[in-house]
Design an enzyme around this catalytic site. Structure first.
Site, PDB file in Angstrom:
ATOM      1  N   CYS A  93       0.829  -1.199   0.000  1.00 16.87           N
ATOM      2  CA  CYS A  93       0.000   0.000   0.000  1.00 16.87           C
ATOM      3  C   CYS A  93       0.874   1.264   0.000  1.00 16.87           C
ATOM      4  O   CYS A  93       1.610   1.504  -0.940  1.00 16.87           O
ATOM      5  CB  CYS A  93      -0.967  -0.029   1.169  1.00 16.87           C
ATOM      6  SG  CYS A  93      -2.402   1.065   0.960  1.00 16.87           S
ATOM      7  N   HIS A 102      -2.764  -5.706   0.797  1.00 17.64           N
ATOM      8  CA  HIS A 102      -2.233  -5.910   2.151  1.00 17.64           C
ATOM      9  C   HIS A 102      -2.124  -7.396   2.507  1.00 17.64           C
ATOM     10  O   HIS A 102      -2.956  -7.916   3.274  1.00 17.64           O
ATOM     11  CB  HIS A 102      -3.137  -5.227   3.182  1.00 17.64           C
ATOM     12  CG  HIS A 102      -2.978  -3.751   3.277  1.00 17.64           C
ATOM     13  ND1 HIS A 102      -1.899  -3.149   3.887  1.00 17.64           N
ATOM     14  CD2 HIS A 102      -3.771  -2.748   2.831  1.00 17.64           C
ATOM     15  CE1 HIS A 102      -2.040  -1.829   3.837  1.00 17.64           C
ATOM     16  NE2 HIS A 102      -3.160  -1.556   3.189  1.00 17.64           N
ATOM     17  N   GLU A 111      -0.228  -8.637   4.599  1.00 21.00           N
ATOM     18  CA  GLU A 111       0.151  -8.747   6.013  1.00 21.00           C
ATOM     19  C   GLU A 111      -1.020  -8.608   6.967  1.00 21.00           C
ATOM     20  O   GLU A 111      -0.887  -8.909   8.170  1.00 21.00           O
ATOM     21  CB  GLU A 111       1.206  -7.678   6.354  1.00 21.00           C
ATOM     22  CG  GLU A 111       0.679  -6.278   6.613  1.00 21.00           C
ATOM     23  CD  GLU A 111       0.341  -5.467   5.362  1.00 21.00           C
ATOM     24  OE1 GLU A 111       0.070  -4.257   5.503  1.00 21.00           O
ATOM     25  OE2 GLU A 111       0.351  -6.038   4.255  1.00 21.00           O
TER      26      GLU A 111
END
Length: 301
Positions: free
Chosen positions: A111, A205, A207
């Site tokens: 991002c 994302h 993560e």
């Protein structure tokens, strides 16, 4: 999915949230963006040693390329940062990323982390008009270059991923290779080679867990309504509630059906595919090469 490694890896996690933004996120989900990254990396590489840094904070001493080179990899988290704003915070983030490139340390960003890496290498970032991704990035696909790239080798032809952003990459810098796109955002995954450094990054994302995306939707509810992605707070809450339900029960077939997703987003190991690939195909080989070089120098001495 844990990645075996004979010795602890040393990771540097950089976040661009301001102190107030970190505090607000901790109030929502219990940790800052950098702390979320650290938790995920700790599960992917058990025993790894993680240091967090906040380059945008006024009281943080900038790291030199030599200092960054002591780490096996650098990870840049997402944040509300708008890299096209000319502020001391964005200038500090760009200076940090240029030092990362100069250090030769492999880096990964998601991002805003991707956007910082792009701008630091000479590309540009802009506000999305109209904004189109909040919650899930749909129907991501590999470019010709991405089909054989190790970052995306374990992804199917088309997949979905967690995403929430209002900015996007406008132009890629020299030395960049576009790896994935979708109908909403041209630059979804990229490799950048710049000033002796190597960066892999994604606009989405890998993560983050679904519950963290749900919390982000609620925090940004007013902006999502202003951007036309939701009619009212109830629309935002409906999607956030489904993501919370997925977080609590990733195997729930009914929740997956209502979200229109499959295992690529629902299952933790699949959601983290790009991070696992980066560690396996970029970080570990780079560290092994440095170890061989050090051993050769020691032997010669």
């Amino acid at each position: 999915m844990a990645l075996p490694d004979p010795a602890p890896l040393r990771f540097l996690v950089a976040e661009s949230e301001t102190p107030d933004e970190r505090a607000a996120r901790r109030a929502d989900v219990g940790r800052s963006a950098g702390e979320s990254y650290a938790a995920t990396l700790g599960e992917l590489a058990p025993g790894c040693r993680i240091t967090r840094t906040t380059p945008s904070d006024a009281d943080v001493e900038p790291l030199s390329p030599d200092q960054i080179a002591r780490y096996d990899a650098v990870f840049l988290s997402g944040s509300p940062l708008h890299i096209y704003d000319e502020t001391p915070e964005t200038a500090a983030q760009l200076a940090f990323m240029r030092a990362v490139y100069a250090s030769g340390t492999p880096a990964f960003g998601s991002c805003a982390g991707l956007q910082v890496a792009v701008a630091a290498a000479g590309g540009t970032v802009r506000r999305m008009a109209p904004r189109q991704e909040a919650g899930i990035a749909r129907r991501l696909f590999k470019t010709d270059a991405g089909r054989d790239h190790p970052l995306l080798r374990d992804r199917p032809a088309v997949w979905d991923a967690p995403a929430i952003h209002g900015d996007e990459v406008e132009t890629l810098p020299p030395g960049a290779t576009l790896l994935a796109s979708n109908a909403a955002v041209r630059v979804q995954a990229v490799e950048i080679r710049h000033d002796g450094g190597l960066f892999w990054g994604v606009q989405y994302h890998p993560e983050l867990a679904p519950g963290e995306i749900a919390a982000a939707l609620r925090r940004q509810s007013a902006g999502l309504i202003d951007d036309g992605l939701a009619r009212d707070d109830c629309d935002v809450e409906a999607l956030a509630a489904l993501l919370d339900a997925l977080h609590d029960a990733p195997g729930d077939h009914a929740v997956r059906w209502r979200l229109g997703i499959d295992a690529e987003l629902a299952e933790t190991a699949r959601r983290r595919t790009e991070l696992a690939a980066f560690i396996t195909h970029c970080v570990q080989p780079a560290r092994a090469a440095r170890a061989r070089a050090t051993s050769s120098v020691a032997s010669a001495g």
